[in-house]
Design a protein around this motif. Sequence first.
Motif, short mmCIF file in Angstrom:
data_model
loop_
_atom_site.label_atom_id
_atom_site.label_comp_id
_atom_site.label_asym_id
_atom_site.label_seq_id
_atom_site.Cartn_x
_atom_site.Cartn_y
_atom_site.Cartn_z
N ALA A 194 -30.62 16.06 5.25
CA ALA A 194 -30.27 14.32 4.53
C ALA A 194 -31.86 14.70 4.45
O ALA A 194 -32.84 14.02 6.44
CB ALA A 194 -29.43 13.62 5.70
N THR A 215 -27.25 12.34 8.47
CA THR A 215 -26.94 10.80 8.34
C THR A 215 -26.70 10.46 9.44
O THR A 215 -25.88 10.61 9.99
CB THR A 215 -26.61 10.07 6.87
OG1 THR A 215 -25.51 10.61 6.83
CG2 THR A 215 -28.09 10.54 6.09
N CYS A 226 -31.04 8.20 7.21
CA CYS A 226 -31.79 9.76 7.28
C CYS A 226 -32.28 10.09 9.03
O CYS A 226 -33.48 9.10 8.97
CB CYS A 226 -32.97 9.89 6.24
SG CYS A 226 -32.00 10.65 4.85
#
Length: 479
Positions: A381, A370, A355
Amino acid sequence: MVFEDIYQSSWDVVVIGAGNAGLSAAITAAEAGCRVLVLDAAPQHMRGGNTRHTRNLRAMHEEPTDVLTDAYSFEEYFDDLMRVTKGVTNEELARLTLEKSAELTSWLSRRGVRFQPALSGTLNLGRTNAFFLGGGRALLNSLCQYAETIGVEFAYETAVASLAIEDGFCQGVQIEGERRLLEARNFILTAGGFEADLDWLAKGWGNAAKNFLVRGTPYNKGVMLKSLLSQGAQPVGELDQCHAVAIDARAPKYDGGIASRIDGVPFGMVVNRHAERFYDEGEDFWPKRYAIWGRLVAGQPDQIAYAILDSVGVGRFMPSVFEPIVADTIEELAGLLDLDPVKLRQSVDRFNAACPEGEIDQSILDGKSTTGLMPEKTNWAAPISAPPFYGFPLRPGITFTYMGVEVNDRAQILFEDGRPSANLFAAGEIMAGNILGQGYLAGIGMTIGGVFGRIAGDSAATRINRPGASDKREKAHVG
């Protein structure tokens, strides 16, 4: 009304199904001067099919209205539909639906339906969707009450077993337990799809269907659809295409409704029974993607998955009726969900490491993706790192099926030789596959039902030379 009276009366229009589509058809025909009877297989307290579980409809508008914010143009609406269906749609009927959607909120309002602002957490729909005050049940009650004041008759717990069709013309319908035919000049079929017939679902899905939950009405078993197809109606749509969302696995087998849906997918991660992610949770805004998650879960081992969130993510969406499963550690949560603690810990650690830094912005496609995962999460994310941790077990929840009958722009049912029936019309889920070949947009099912219900009612009235009365009544409403 008294059951025997339905055979003693002369009907211009018989509508089969008392949901949004059926009521829109019945009211339109009655306002044009037709004698209308509505049949519903359910008892009165469960009338209305899947409309009972709805909250909103999606409507085009070029500027803000009393119930919708900003603007939602035809072009944007059409682009959204093309994106989710991937072009699998009858473009002529799709354009007709979207254009006429602009009339729905005012039409409903003038017949007693009330609207409210979108609630926080309801899929970011305040601009595109009009929400019913009191939900689908309140809409049904308002429309039924109005219909009764203009002379529409209702018969509940009156299931139609079959249609008597000859050369595309419906001679009458046979009610369960009766040998005689109920006759009318026109018939409008709005009795939904076949999602409550698990054996029929299994023909498209195989053994996986046994693990599906039916979040809609248990009365939609496709009886009218089966009768039509066996007598030469032209089918549309694929057997395995449907509106299917990820719902809580603890929901009942039938009739769990909208409250069983889990809207937390974009704000965490989803794993299968092997504790492995399998799809991009942040692919697009939830209203454009929530209806693919039932199909995605259906493709996983044992048709089950698990949404995993932390204490930050769990506050970003409207909760379902079921309480989440809560634990102080990921390993403890895995045990409660019957997942492998080591594997879930590894999956969460990989996800967290991939992340980006910084806060997410759930109001936009924020591009917070990500890096290095397969599949990537392309928006929103955020690490799952703030205890306690939350889990929701997920099953495929079928709302309605897309395979139905082909219709034209007058809602006439088409037969295999291409000819439209003279007196058989369809609206709602039984013909939604003309517009929805696959995919879904939040609220468009109600839009299709409302638009084609009105078209069907108008077409039936026009066929018996009673057009115009509806227009006069509409002008009276406006005045």
